[in-house]
Every structure is written in C-alpha cells, then in structure tokens.
Design a protein around this motif. Structure first.
Motif, PDB file in Angstrom:
ATOM      1  N   LEU A 190      -0.574   0.663  11.504  1.00 42.60           N
ATOM      2  CA  LEU A 190       0.176   0.289  10.823  1.00 42.60           C
ATOM      3  C   LEU A 190       1.674   1.269  11.588  1.00 42.60           C
ATOM      4  O   LEU A 190       1.248   2.085  11.738  1.00 42.60           O
ATOM      5  CB  LEU A 190      -0.432   0.250   9.698  1.00 42.60           C
ATOM      6  N   ASP A 191       2.564   0.195  11.941  1.00 42.44           N
ATOM      7  CA  ASP A 191       3.540   0.536  11.897  1.00 42.44           C
ATOM      8  C   ASP A 191       4.118   1.218  11.466  1.00 42.44           C
ATOM      9  O   ASP A 191       5.122   1.229  10.234  1.00 42.44           O
ATOM     10  CB  ASP A 191       4.168  -0.585  12.625  1.00 42.44           C
TER      11      ASP A 191
ATOM     12  N   GLU B 179       1.537  -4.353   9.465  1.00 40.03           N
ATOM     13  CA  GLU B 179       0.565  -4.219  10.363  1.00 40.03           C
ATOM     14  C   GLU B 179       0.666  -4.601  11.502  1.00 40.03           C
ATOM     15  O   GLU B 179       0.782  -5.385  12.079  1.00 40.03           O
ATOM     16  CB  GLU B 179      -1.162  -5.273  10.204  1.00 40.03           C
ATOM     17  N   GLN B 180       0.659  -3.457  12.565  1.00 40.90           N
ATOM     18  CA  GLN B 180       0.789  -4.094  14.161  1.00 40.90           C
ATOM     19  C   GLN B 180      -0.419  -4.368  14.784  1.00 40.90           C
ATOM     20  O   GLN B 180      -0.210  -5.545  15.304  1.00 40.90           O
ATOM     21  CB  GLN B 180       0.881  -2.973  14.563  1.00 40.90           C
TER      22      GLN B 180
ATOM     23  N   LEU C 257       4.283  -0.294   5.693  1.00 41.72           N
ATOM     24  CA  LEU C 257       4.114  -0.012   6.670  1.00 41.72           C
ATOM     25  C   LEU C 257       3.225  -1.081   7.306  1.00 41.72           C
ATOM     26  O   LEU C 257       2.364  -1.433   6.664  1.00 41.72           O
ATOM     27  CB  LEU C 257       2.719   1.328   7.173  1.00 41.72           C
TER      28      LEU C 257
ATOM     29  N   ALA D 252      -7.011  -0.992  11.261  1.00 45.41           N
ATOM     30  CA  ALA D 252      -5.680  -1.098  11.003  1.00 45.41           C
ATOM     31  C   ALA D 252      -4.839  -0.245  11.991  1.00 45.41           C
ATOM     32  O   ALA D 252      -5.165   1.013  11.382  1.00 45.41           O
ATOM     33  CB  ALA D 252      -5.647  -1.983   9.777  1.00 45.41           C
TER      34      ALA D 252
ATOM     35  N   LEU E  61      -5.859   0.456   3.077  1.00 47.80           N
ATOM     36  CA  LEU E  61      -5.038   0.224   3.503  1.00 47.80           C
ATOM     37  C   LEU E  61      -4.146  -0.720   2.914  1.00 47.80           C
ATOM     38  O   LEU E  61      -3.408  -0.868   3.181  1.00 47.80           O
ATOM     39  CB  LEU E  61      -5.897  -1.625   4.791  1.00 47.80           C
TER      40      LEU E  61
ATOM     41  N   TYR F 274      -1.207   1.916   2.469  1.00 49.76           N
ATOM     42  CA  TYR F 274      -0.533   2.114   2.935  1.00 49.76           C
ATOM     43  C   TYR F 274       0.206   0.863   3.716  1.00 49.76           C
ATOM     44  O   TYR F 274       1.245   0.920   3.936  1.00 49.76           O
ATOM     45  CB  TYR F 274      -0.637   2.695   4.217  1.00 49.76           C
ATOM     46  N   ARG F 275      -0.310  -0.253   3.970  1.00 50.14           N
ATOM     47  CA  ARG F 275       0.840  -1.422   4.244  1.00 50.14           C
ATOM     48  C   ARG F 275       1.310  -2.114   2.742  1.00 50.14           C
ATOM     49  O   ARG F 275       2.111  -2.360   3.247  1.00 50.14           O
ATOM     50  CB  ARG F 275      -1.128  -2.068   5.020  1.00 50.14           C
TER      51      ARG F 275
END
Length: 165
Positions: free
Chosen positions: A58-59, A43-44, A41, A56, A32, A35-36
């Motif tokens: 991620l957009d 978090e949506q 990316l 999670a 997390l 990538y976030r």
C-alpha cells in the motif's frame, strides 16, 4: 559529514530509496480493508503464492522514520492521550482531515485510544489500536512547516547541536 549530507551536496541519490513497514496480519482481508479502504492507502501492488500466501503493498506517500528517546515518547503519549499507551512502535499517518479520518477508522473497526487532540506542535492527532496489532496515529498539520519552525523546541538535531557549541 553524514552519508545523507554528502549525497545532498554532491547530487547523489539517497542511500535509501523507500521505507517499507512489513506487518503480519492474522486477518489479512480485514487489515487490507482497514488500511486500503478506510484509511485510504492506495494499493500499489499485490502478490500471492500457491500456498495461500498474500501480500499487498500500500502506498503511504512520503515515509519518514521518527526516532524518539523514552522521554519524548512519554511526552507525546501524555499530550495526545493523557497516559502512557504506545508500544515501542507507533505508526503515524498524515491526513488532510483528522476528524473525518477518525470517523472512518472507528467505523472500520479501530478502537479509539484518544480522540483528535490539538498538540503543542500544532497538529490535530488521534490515536487508535488498529488491525494487525498496530498502534496508530492520524495527524493533521494545523500550521505550515514555516510557522511550526518558530515554535519552542521545534528544529533539527543538527540545529540544536550547532546552537550548543
């Protein structure tokens, strides 16, 4: 006529609304954070269950599914890395600055497979082995779509089939 052509011509919504790649990560928190936070990316949504289950969403912006035959996969590996390295699935992220993204991802624990490399299709691509067992690329387009369309071999399958008849 394909389903996507019919939808476009008749103003119908597409048959598929979203591509969601679901990845199991043994070290959820590290993946997390990578990538976030490092890749960026947003978090949506996030959900958790009472038994310690976490996810999670991620957009990643616009999604595409790139289908390549084995010869194309080998060619891309040769151009970007100089040898065959990618498994059957490689996840690619378009970024504004491939060199800066490379620095961030290396600092966040990715293993560099190949540094940023200019490709014949005029993008700057870097390869990594990343958390959650993913083989990833970051790429920066160096030319507009219109400029790339004039390059040899760049086009659509439909255009190539139309040219062959």
């Amino acid at each position: 006529m394909t389903l996507s052509q019919d939808a476009a011509e008749n103003g119908k919504p597409p048959a598929v609304r979203q591509l969601r790649l679901v990845v199991e990560a043994e070290d959820y928190e590290a993946a997390l954070a990578f990538y976030r936070d490092a890749l960026g990316l947003p978090e949506q949504a996030a959900f958790s269950g009472g038994d310690g289950a976490h996810v999670a969403i991620l957009d990643a912006g616009r999604a595409t599914l790139e289908i390549a035959n084995p010869a194309q996969k080998r060619m891309i590996d040769d151009v970007e890395v100089g040898r065959q390295v990618a498994p059957k699935i490689r996840v690619a992220f378009e970024v504004d600055d491939a060199r800066a993204a490379t620095d961030r991802l290396l600092s966040a624990g990715a293993e560099e497979v190949a540094p940023p490399t200019v490709t014949p299709w005029q993008s700057l691509n870097a390869r990594f082995d990343a958390p959650a067992g993913l083989h990833i690329s970051v790429f920066q387009e160096l030319r507009s779509l219109e400029e790339r369309e004039s390059l040899d071999g760049f086009g659509t399958e439909e255009g190539r089939r139309g040219d062959a008849s």
